[in-house]
Design a protein around this motif. Structure first.
Motif, PDB file in Angstrom:
ATOM      1  N   LEU A  93      -0.803  -8.781  -0.604  1.00 41.17           N
ATOM      2  CA  LEU A  93      -0.811  -7.533   0.155  1.00 41.17           C
ATOM      3  C   LEU A  93       0.602  -7.050   0.452  1.00 41.17           C
ATOM      4  O   LEU A  93       0.843  -5.842   0.553  1.00 41.17           O
ATOM      5  CB  LEU A  93      -1.570  -7.733   1.470  1.00 41.17           C
ATOM      6  CG  LEU A  93      -3.092  -7.881   1.377  1.00 41.17           C
ATOM      7  CD1 LEU A  93      -3.662  -8.332   2.706  1.00 41.17           C
ATOM      8  CD2 LEU A  93      -3.737  -6.575   0.937  1.00 41.17           C
ATOM      9  N   SER A 148      -4.370  -5.970   5.668  1.00 42.49           N
ATOM     10  CA  SER A 148      -5.445  -5.291   4.938  1.00 42.49           C
ATOM     11  C   SER A 148      -5.570  -3.834   5.382  1.00 42.49           C
ATOM     12  O   SER A 148      -5.653  -2.923   4.547  1.00 42.49           O
ATOM     13  CB  SER A 148      -6.776  -6.024   5.161  1.00 42.49           C
ATOM     14  OG  SER A 148      -6.711  -7.346   4.692  1.00 42.49           O
ATOM     15  N   ARG A 151      -2.450  -1.899   4.267  1.00 44.57           N
ATOM     16  CA  ARG A 151      -2.491  -1.562   2.842  1.00 44.57           C
ATOM     17  C   ARG A 151      -3.450  -0.404   2.601  1.00 44.57           C
ATOM     18  O   ARG A 151      -3.202   0.468   1.752  1.00 44.57           O
ATOM     19  CB  ARG A 151      -2.928  -2.784   2.042  1.00 44.57           C
ATOM     20  CG  ARG A 151      -2.805  -2.627   0.539  1.00 44.57           C
ATOM     21  CD  ARG A 151      -1.387  -2.810   0.074  1.00 44.57           C
ATOM     22  NE  ARG A 151      -1.243  -2.551  -1.349  1.00 44.57           N
ATOM     23  CZ  ARG A 151      -0.388  -3.182  -2.138  1.00 44.57           C
ATOM     24  NH1 ARG A 151       0.412  -4.124  -1.651  1.00 44.57           N
ATOM     25  NH2 ARG A 151      -0.308  -2.876  -3.417  1.00 44.57           N
ATOM     26  N   ALA A 186       1.356  -2.547   4.595  1.00 46.39           N
ATOM     27  CA  ALA A 186       0.741  -3.850   4.842  1.00 46.39           C
ATOM     28  C   ALA A 186       1.656  -4.726   5.692  1.00 46.39           C
ATOM     29  O   ALA A 186       1.209  -5.422   6.615  1.00 46.39           O
ATOM     30  CB  ALA A 186       0.427  -4.539   3.520  1.00 46.39           C
TER      31      ALA A 186
END
Length: 410
Positions: A93, A148, A151, A186
């Protein structure tokens, strides 16, 4: 140097091809808001889970861990990001997509929904699993959750720039070159989520720099961390560790408690709160005479101490003068009592049960000074003696201080 056997100097070493721009600050602030909301919500929900666990699952730790493992494994496998090892996923990520990279983050097809699902699944799993009988932390899971979501925001910002390149906020971007770096979002999302849960600010910035080496993103990291802290404090006061300490009744004192006590007074206009105002008087303390107690009387006091959770006794010369001799732990007194069982005498001497000299203060001492002694020296308790330093007047523990602070606050 290769400390992690990965060919990199730091754990998630990154090299972003583009620097951040001021027009991205609204997106960074959004990540900070998410970190604060996630952190505060996670803390509140985890407290409810902790209460339920303590009330109903105290004797079913293995069963709880098995059910959590089965449920989280089944749910997590349905998502292509949550089925991966958390450390490996976090490393991906934080890396920017390059030509030839095979992992799923570099394919735009369905990646947004998958990242959103990974964020929700990991957030729910963290709330349920943190605090169970299996050793597990909250730092890396929170970083993965924030990364997460970050991102996802980065992918959306990149798509927005590619779809509307003529917008004023993207005027600085070249029409035929990438402009937004989703991996940096991220990185910042991980910092925001970790700050939201722990309520730590400066240390989070340093940790993120040490983990990634992204020195040029220290300023955006500070921005998202401060936004996350402000929003998180609006949701719940204190981090997850502090709230669990309060829930479990652990007597933790810090500098904030010193300030809180320094602002209290016995009556309006009085400058300082004395120790005598918050101590436990000697009439409410179980004391033991040094050498004038029969076995039966000692057994009765030990049984009473066990019922009330007493972990030690002030030892005096006798029950009338209350001249302080020392302090003895419950375990030491029990050992002396066991050795006395094999003798013919009925009077038990506690000379061998005395421990190191206890910390003593005078009743007129400022209460904040006593709290500072607790914080810096770490004694379990403080004995309060008369001005002559010999006669016992009372006892002060961390719980007594916290009880007085909370009573004054309400």
């Amino acid at each position: 140097m290769d400390p992690f056997w990965t060919g990199k100097l730091v754990l998630f070493q990154t090299a972003y091809p583009r620097d951040w721009r001021f027009v991205e600050l609204p997106f960074f602030a959004l990540l900070g808001v998410f970190g604060g909301v996630y952190g505060g919500t996670c803390v509140r929900l985890n407290l409810h889970v902790a209460r339920f666990r303590r009330r109903h699952l105290r004797d079913h730790g293995v069963l709880e861990a098995a059910v959590l493992a089965l449920a989280t494994g089944a749910v997590a496998y349905a998502n292509r990001f949550t089925r991966r090892d958390m450390g490996e996923l976090l490393g991906e990520l934080l890396q920017e997509c390059k030509d030839g990279m095979p992992h799923a983050l570099c394919t735009q097809r369905g990646v947004g929904w998958a990242l959103l699902g990974a964020t929700v699944i990991r957030a729910v799993g963290t709330v349920l699993a943190y605090g169970c009988r299996v050793p597990c932390g909250i730092f890396v899971p929170s970083m993965a959750i924030g990364a997460s979501f970050g991102r996802l925001v980065g992918v959306l910002a990149q798509s927005l720039q590619q779809t509307h390149p003529t917008w004023r906020m993207f005027a600085h971007c070249a029409p035929d070159a990438p402009c937004v770096t989703p991996a940096t979002y991220a990185f910042l999302g991980a910092a925001a989520a970790m700050c939201g849960v722990t309520k730590v600010t400066v240390a989070v910035v340093v940790i993120m720099y040490e983990l990634t080496g992204a020195l040029s993103f220290v300023v955006p990291t500070m921005v998202v961390v401060m936004v996350a802290r402000v929003v998180g404090d609006a949701v719940v006061e204190g981090g997850v560790s502090e709230q669990l300490v309060l829930l479990n009744g652990l007597p933790l004192l810090d500098d904030a408690d010193i300030d809180a006590v320094s602002q209290l007074s016995v009556e309006p206009g009085r400058a300082r709160l004395p120790v005598a105002a918050i101590m436990r008087p000697v009439d409410d303390v179980v004391v033991l005479p040094l050498a004038a107690l029969s076995r039966a009387a000692l057994d009765a006091r030990l049984d009473d101490a066990a019922r009330h959770g007493v972990r030690g006794f002030p030892v005096v010369d006798n029950d009338h003068d209350l001249r302080l001799v020392g302090y003895a732990s419950t375990e030491a007194v029990a050992r002396v009592r066991a050795r006395a069982a094999g003798t013919s005498t009925d009077v038990v001497s506690l000379a061998d049960a005395l421990g190191p000299s206890p910390v003593t203060v005078r009743p007129h001492m400022a209460a904040e000074t006593a709290v500072e002694i607790f914080c810096k020296l770490g004694p379990r308790l403080i004995l309060v003696t008369a001005e002559d330093g010999a006669h016992l007047l009372g006892l002060l523990t961390r719980k007594d201080v916290l009880r007085h602070i909370r009573a004054a606050a309400h």
